[in-house]
Design an enzyme around this catalytic site. Sequence first.
Site, mmCIF file in Angstrom:
data_model
loop_
_atom_site.group_PDB
_atom_site.id
_atom_site.type_symbol
_atom_site.label_atom_id
_atom_site.label_comp_id
_atom_site.label_asym_id
_atom_site.label_seq_id
_atom_site.Cartn_x
_atom_site.Cartn_y
_atom_site.Cartn_z
ATOM 1 N N GLY A 513 -76.417 23.509 6.065
ATOM 2 C CA GLY A 513 -76.911 22.339 6.638
ATOM 3 C C GLY A 513 -77.530 22.382 7.897
ATOM 4 N N GLU A 669 -68.127 27.277 5.649
ATOM 5 C CA GLU A 669 -67.198 27.757 4.613
ATOM 6 C C GLU A 669 -66.437 29.317 4.871
ATOM 7 O OE1 GLU A 669 -69.197 26.335 0.663
ATOM 8 O OE2 GLU A 669 -70.577 26.369 2.116
#
Length: 709
Positions: A513, A669
Site C-alpha cells: 500500500g 507483513e
Amino acid sequence: MTTAPIRPAAAPPSVGTARTRVEGRDKVTGAARYAAEIPFTGLAHGWLVLSTVARGRIRAVDADPVLGMPGVLAVLHHGNAPRLTTDYVGLLGIPDPTAAVFQHDRIPHAGWPVALVVAETPEQAREAADTLAVHYDEEPHDIAFAAGRPDAYPADGHMPAVTEKGDVEARLAASAVVVDAEYTTPEEHHNPMEPHAATARWDGGRLEVVDSNQGTTWVQSELANLFALDPSAVRVRSEHVGGGFGSKGIRAHQVAAAMAASVLRRPVRVVLTRRQMFSLAGHRSPTVQRVRLGADADGRLRALEHRALSRTSTVYEFVEPSAGPARVMYDADAHRTANELVRLDVPSPTWMRAPGEAPGSFALESALDELAEKCGLDPIELRLRNEPERGPVSGLPFAGRNLAACFREGARRFGWAERDPRPGVRRDGRWLLGTGTAAASFPAGAGPSTAALTAEPDGTFTVRIAAADIGTGARTALTLVAADALETVPERVRVHIGDSAFGPAWIAGGSMGTRSWSWAVTQAARELRERLALTGEIPPEGITVRSDTTEAIGALAQKERHSFGAQFAEVAVDVTTGEVRVRRMLGIFAAGRIVNPLTARNQLIGGMTWGISMALHEEAVRDRATGGPYGADLAGYHVAAHADVPRIEADWVEDGDPEDPVGIKGVGEVGIVGAAAAVANAVWHATGVRHRHLPIRPDRVLAAGAPRA
Ligand code: MOS
C-alpha cells in the site's frame, strides 16, 4: 492569492520523522466514525442467517412467520434474491463466487449465508433471523484435512505451484547431513477489532456503499462485476478501518446489503458479528509441510525441498503458498518447492497477514535450526553460509538483501554471542530458559495507482487517492511523503483517502500500500511543482495534477525485491505445567526507507506479537460432526494478550535500492514472518524438544516430557 509555499529552508524532510497519526485525535475522541456508525436517513438493518449444516441443499426457507414479526421488512434468500453475474473473475483471475450470496440452493460449508432478514432496527432483524426456520437436505460432509490425501493436487494461487531444479533425491542421498521433518500449522483467523460492516444505497442505477475495507476501488470493481454495472456507477467509501489483515475485501455483507437496498429502495446496513466472522471473513488454511534439507558437514545446502499442503473450499481455489519463502531464502544444487491443495466442505480461506510466508517460515526456519543443530553450527552462521547471490528460483539479482546486516545487528543487541548452544541446560527456578532465532522475508511489490494533487490558493495542498488506512498509519505516511515531494510541511497537506471516486489505486494489501500510493503521490507532486513554477497565481479552484503509475511500475527492472528480517526470542518453559512464556523478543528488519518510524515500529511489533500468538495460542478447531468452528469467539479462539508480550522491540538497518524511485518496501507483513519459528527454536533450546506442530500448547509441552539435553 499566493504562489506556492515551499518548505522553510531550515526545515528537515518529514519522511523519517516520528509522527502520531494525523487522525489520531479524531479516533481517540470518537469523532472518527467507522462504517457501522455513519448515519443514513431511512436506514434499514439486515441480519445474515448462516447455514447450520456443512453440505447439502436448502429445501425451504420458512419466511412467512418471520415476515409477520415486528419491524420485519423482507427476507432475502436464493428463491427471491436479485440475480448476480457470477462468471466474472476475482483479483487473481480465478472465479471467486464466495461473496455471491443467495444464487443457488447448494450449501458448501457450515456458516454459508442462506438468508438476510431486514428490519427497521438491528434488534428486530436479529430476533427475526434467530427465528427463521431453514430446512435442509443434508449430505455427508468432509472436513478431514491431513497429509497423504489422494485428492491433493498442485495449485498455483498467486505463484506457480511447483518449482524444480536438479535431482533432489540424488543430492539428499549424497548429503553428509539430512533433515527430513513434517510441520503443521492450524486453521487461523484474522480478528480485526472492527467487524465487517457495510451500508448500501441505490440512487437510480447508481450504487453507493459505505464500507470498512482494504481498497475502495477493489470493492467497487467487484460489486460492479457482480451487479453487472459499469464501475463508474458504483461508489465505495471507507474512511476509517479498524483492522483488516487480508479479510476486508468483497464479502457477503456488502453484496447482501446492496441486494436488500435494491429490493426495499432504501439504505440497508449489514454488520457481521464476531461469531459470523469466523465463517464469512475468510481465514488462514491449516498447513502440513514437509521440509527436506541436505547439507555438507559445514552446513552448505546441497538439497532443499519444501512441500506444503493447504486446504480450500469447494467454492473457490485459494492457496496458502507456504512453499514460497524457500524460493527466495535459500539456494541448493537441487531445489524443489510445491504448493498443494485439497478441497473440502469448509469456508473459503483468504489472504491473512503474510499468506504463505507466515506458516511457510515456521517450517523452513525450524528446519534450518534443526540443520544447525545437526551440523553443530550456530544457527546464524548457518544462514550466513547459505546467503544466495541471486534468487534461487528466479536467477534475478536482489534489489538489496540485507539479511546478514539484520542478523549482525540483532545478535549484537540481543546478546547472542554469550549464548551456550546446548539445549536444556539453563534454569530459573521452575523455568527452563532458551533463545532462538529465525530469518524473515516478504516481497516488496507495487501496484498501479492514481492520485490527484491540488495546490490550493491559500498555500495548502490537497491529496486525493483511493488508499486505505486499515490502522497502519497510511494516511499519516502519505502526508509526510506528500509534504517532502511538494517541498512543504505536513501541516499544509490534507490527505483524503478511502473513496473509489478518487480513481484506481492499489489495495492495503501485500505490504504494497504505502509503496504503491507514495509512488503515485510523488509522481503527481513532481508535475505539480513544475506547473507551479510556471504559474504566477493559483486560481480559486486551485491547480490539480493527476498521476498514474501504471507505466512507471511496468518499466521497473526485474529484480528480487524483498524486505528481510532477523527475529530473536527468549522463552521460559515450565515442563511440569507445560507453560511457555516469551520473555523478550527482538526483530531487526531491512525494509527499505522507513516513512514514519512510529507507525512502522507499530506495524512490526504488531506482526511479531501475532507471531507469538501463532506460536503459542492461535488454533481454530472444527467440529467434525457439524463441520463448523468450536468457540467462534475471542474466548474460544486464543490470541496473545498484553500479559503474553512482556518485552518486544523492533528496529531496522539501513536499506534501499538506488534504482527504486520510491525506496519503500513495506512493513505490514514481514514482522510476523519467522516470529513463530524463533519462538519454537527457543523452546527447543530451553527443553531439547522440537515442537513441529503449532501452537505449542501446554499439553504438547507436557507430552514431550522433561529435557532431553
Ligand atoms: Mo494482507 S494478508 O496482504 O491484507
